[in-house]
Design an enzyme around this catalytic site. Structure first.
Site, PDB file in Angstrom:
ATOM      1  N   THR A 196      54.777  52.510  31.444  1.00  7.98           N
ATOM      2  CA  THR A 196      54.045  51.290  31.102  1.00  7.98           C
ATOM      3  C   THR A 196      53.073  51.587  29.981  1.00  7.98           C
ATOM      4  O   THR A 196      52.588  52.705  29.835  1.00  7.98           O
ATOM      5  CB  THR A 196      53.209  50.762  32.285  1.00  7.98           C
ATOM      6  N   GLU A 342      57.780  47.285  36.161  1.00  7.28           N
ATOM      7  CA  GLU A 342      57.864  47.831  37.528  1.00  7.28           C
ATOM      8  C   GLU A 342      58.961  47.174  38.362  1.00  7.28           C
ATOM      9  O   GLU A 342      59.299  47.648  39.441  1.00  7.28           O
ATOM     10  CB  GLU A 342      56.522  47.633  38.261  1.00  7.28           C
ATOM     11  N   LYS A 453      36.771  34.369  41.244  1.00  8.49           N
ATOM     12  CA  LYS A 453      36.695  34.364  42.709  1.00  8.49           C
ATOM     13  C   LYS A 453      35.331  33.829  43.128  1.00  8.49           C
ATOM     14  O   LYS A 453      34.346  34.560  43.104  1.00  8.49           O
ATOM     15  CB  LYS A 453      36.886  35.779  43.258  1.00  8.49           C
ATOM     16  N   TRP A 458      39.758  30.654  44.671  1.00 12.17           N
ATOM     17  CA  TRP A 458      40.114  31.091  43.326  1.00 12.17           C
ATOM     18  C   TRP A 458      40.130  29.915  42.355  1.00 12.17           C
ATOM     19  O   TRP A 458      40.590  28.825  42.677  1.00 12.17           O
ATOM     20  CB  TRP A 458      41.502  31.740  43.318  1.00 12.17           C
TER      21      TRP A 458
END
Lengths: 555, 555
Positions: A196, A342, A453, A458
């Protein structure tokens, strides 16, 4: 829920002595569709073609050559190449030996490429002639590399390089038998490695398994509906995320393959011309490539007929104008797909409407729905969880972080022990926040690190930014969560107005009220001349948060 | 060749903690396509429908109910049922508990059914109300069975049976939670058991694995090209060979499912009517069912449009008239597929011509090619070997026995140690002899036991019989290999002529010469009034060989 503990039942009479590896895929294709074509761009910019049968013989020769150089199970072999015929051959030859194909991103800085080569303990590197300058910069950083194999149509004597211990790919192949007894590669063995390129810290190693690649391939063929009637063009670089699995999916479906070699985003006409010439029906790429392709199509007097084409679009959400443009001018279907390095990468695909929605939605609703991430691919298990790790309902409203597990979803990073914050109950934490509606469609709303948050709930920073920009005087907007002693975080709006003057907070609240609850509205708005952005033009929220981190400290 | 020894490479970051089991398939379908329909025939011969979402809740309840009765990992649960909704539910509920679903063939004699139940150690049996007479005959033979669960729409009080310890399926479900925490079933665990009904010896147990079923399902979806736009009708009995994998393939593709319940081969109009009503696009069956369906279609004034339909035809080679009849009258494509109980069953599928052959073959050649077994499905590794176990080339001429291996090919029979003659180098010996041509098409020519082994070469008995029947005076023909002291075996022709008179051997040779070499011609021809046939009308070559075994003994 399905447990993470494995329960054994009664033994079956069908075991697992036949492993899921990529050798069985290419071998089957070469035996069953030896005549199927692979079309590839040559060094001089022309095109040539050969068949699966001919390619397979070169794959056997390449594997024999690597074995003669000492490459065996567990060894890592790097590749520096474009989407070429030889790259395609190495996709099968290296993993076929139970060795690992290291995908080397040509865009990485030499230090990062050096780190990746070193971390993976790569022993040999194959390099296309045109990429020798990168290899020469890399060589001093990777003394453990045993040698370099140059891939070129010219004889080795005509190649000038500072590299030492240099072999010539074509010379190696010529010396080898066209037959090989392949090992039965254990399916959990690494097939390829990709690192990555995160913005923070060192690149992290992802070592894909044969099993994961095999199952990802079948899922991809199933979801795209690929067959030997298809022609697949690999636009996504083969040096990253195994070209999103399209080379394997094409071979498994025994489709014709088109390898466009090196192309540049500034001139994608070669891709459009190849689509026309070879009647391409499947291709993959990002909006950054499809957009200039569409521009080129606009310039053509005769618009091509791509009505059979499914263009898999990843990396970012495709714009409505891109999707409609392709459809209106050529009939091609831009299919939004979501995933990450991933995840091999296929997680969701938005193939268009489910049968049950087709007669219900208006044309505009249909196009809007096509923009979202789409339906989860079978084989991927998924959850949406809130900040406390609790599942949220699939109601199209409740936001949660997307958690994933499955045969082609990462279970741990290579040689990294402290990756616990990226996994939860056996699921990989994607870091993406979104909703899933009652029809199963995923819509991403934010990155977890950017979501605000507040009081256990959220707030999507992206939704709020989009709403703010709708105000006629607001030219640019960033919303970040800043630490708050009582509410954990509170949203702060950073705004750029047309004339540089400030707006009263009331007026800002007015524009947000139709889409946000009262407790979600920002208590603070700051006015700047410009917003900090990264080198690729994204809002630099990390630096914004750092700058304003103490706003609420003394409340 | 690929080795039978497994070679480990470098560890990957994608493990196998997520197992390939059928629970993940049904769960994904219920979460992603909860609205998709399952249409089923009711006890009164009508039709009803519910959804994947509703079915899944009943599957959870059924699993909870079985668990409460003590069914756990490794336990075997038998099913006596037609292609019903409840049978569909049990396909997921039983294996979901890591228990084994025993497929009980309603056509077996009670003793054989008793042997199968006993050999598999089945502890519970679910039985449809209409099949209670079979269960009642079976019960005294299987004292180890703990209890019976009757599946009916009527209350238990209205059911009269001699069975003891009887439960009521619907009552059990009603008492259970619609939610279950599924175990993660180890993928090599047995999913279901099916016993072969060979002509010799006791039935042999085949215990399919979750892994094999999962991969077979993906292969099937890929090769048929199934999607949520399809409607799949299960014609093949669900009590044998898991309905050739179509229930799983439909769920994995999230297609609509049609369950025709009990139908009889004597009146298949219900199947045709359902195809019309529900717009069926995929179905499976044998020529013995498709033939009366075609007869019914011929009787209809308005011929239905089945142009999207792919009808998978197995068991025997479909006739040209059956394939052309369906195509000409309805547009449906009869697709010849080959496999065996041991192979789950998909081995080859003849989807029609490869792209490379489409413009080359005439109409007649195309139809003839559609009759053969077709191309090997990816995931199945195959060889053709001669009598010495040596590979023969894929030239369309050389005959060999078909050897198979792969995730859904049997590796050993259940609790049977002396099965060595059915396996070679890790491959299952199909007992079928055929050729594979340069295009990859398999054509079966004979059964290995019927092929005549003369002087180290093989002669197809079926080919010779077909050639003999072409003679205007020969009405019936059987060719068998009889032991010969010099040539191992020599062909003997048994013939029935129109008028009962004999033909000179020369004349018999004349009719064979265009297609057979001189050494292949039979030295002996015998004339009979009728040929011995088995109860299902097949030539009884075993008895023929026994009768004439000494013909060449004293040469």
């Amino acid at each position: 829920m399905q447990s993470t503990y494995i329960t054994k039942g009664r033994p079956s009479t069908h075991g697992d002595s036949y492993q899921l590896n990529t050798t069985t895929m290419i071998r089957h294709a070469a035996r069953t569709y030896p005549e199927q074509e692979i079309v590839y761009r040559t060094a001089d910019g022309g095109w040539d073609r050969y068949t699966y049968g001919e390619s397979y013989l070169r794959i056997c020769q390449a594997a024999n050559a690597l074995r003669r150089l000492g490459v065996g199970p567990g060894d890592v072999v790097g590749i520096l190449d474009w989407n070429s015929r030889r790259h395609f051959e190495l996709y099968w030859a290296i993993p076929g030996l139970a060795a690992v194909m290291l995908q080397m991103n040509l865009r990485l800085a030499p230090e990062d490429l050096g780190y990746v080569t070193d971390h993976s303990e790569a022993s040999w590197i194959l390099v296309d002639e045109t990429l020798l300058p990168i290899a020469e910069k890399l060589a001093p950083l990777v003394p453990q590399v045993k040698g370099w194999i140059v891939m070129t149509d010219r004889p080795l004597s005509q190649i000038s390089t500072t590299l030492t211990n240099v072999h010539h790919f074509e010379d190696l192949l010529r010396a080898e038998d066209k037959h090989i007894d392949w090992p039965m590669v254990d399916e959990t063995s690494a097939y390829s490695a990709c690192y990555t390129t995160g913005t923070t810290g060192r690149p992290k190693g992802i070592y894909y398994s044969h099993r994961g690649i095999y199952l990802h391939t079948l899922a991809m063929d199933s979801v795209i509906g690929m067959s030997s009637d298809d022609t697949a063009m690999l636009i996504t670089p083969m040096f990253h995320g195994q070209c999103w699995g399209l080379p394997q999916a094409a071979v498994q479906a025994m489709a014709k393959v088109v390898l466009p070699g090196r192309y540049v985003a500034e001139d994608t006409s070669v891709l459009v011309d190849a689509m026309i010439e070879e009647k391409v029906t499947v291709a993959n790429g990002a909006p950054a490539i499809f957009t200039p392709m569409l521009e080129y199509i606009r310039s053509l007097d005769n618009k091509p007929d791509f009505s059979r084409a499914r263009l898999l679009s990843g990396a970012t959400e495709p714009s409505l104008s891109l999707m409609r443009g392709f459809y209106d001018l050529t009939g091609a279907d831009i299919i939004h797909a979501y995933g990450a390095t991933e995840t091999t990468p296929l997680v969701t695909v938005n193939k268009g409407l489910k049968p049950s929605l087709r007669e219900v939605l208006s044309d505009e609703q249909t196009w809007n729905r096509k923009r979202c991430q789409g339906l989860m691919v079978s084989g991927v298990d998924f959850r949406l969880v809130d900040g406390a790790g609790k599942d949220v309902p699939f109601d199209g409203i409740s936001q949660g972080e997307v958690l994933l597990r499955g045969p082609w979803i990462i279970e741990k990073y290579h040689k990294l022990d402290d990756d616990g914050d990226r996994f939860l109950d056996g699921y990989w934490r994607s870091g993406d926040v979104g909703t899933i509606d009652q029809h199963g469609y995923l819509k991403l709303t934010d990155r977890l690190k950017d979501v605000i948050k507040s009081g256990g709930e959220w707030i999507s920073s992206i939704d709020m930014e989009n709403a703010l920009i709708a105000h006629p005087r607001i030219r640019d907007a960033a919303v970040v969560g800043i630490e708050h002693p009582k509410w954990q975080e509170r949203p702060v709006a950073l705004l750029v107005t047309d004339d540089g003057t400030e707006l009263p907070l009331d007026e800002i609240h007015e524009v947000l009220k139709p889409n946000f609850a009262k407790w979600q509205l920002p208590d603070t708005a700051l006015f700047l001349e410009t917003l900090p952005r990264t080198s690729v033009g994204k809002l630099d929220k990390k630096s914004i948060r750092a700058t304003y981190k103490d706003i609420y400290k003394d409340i």
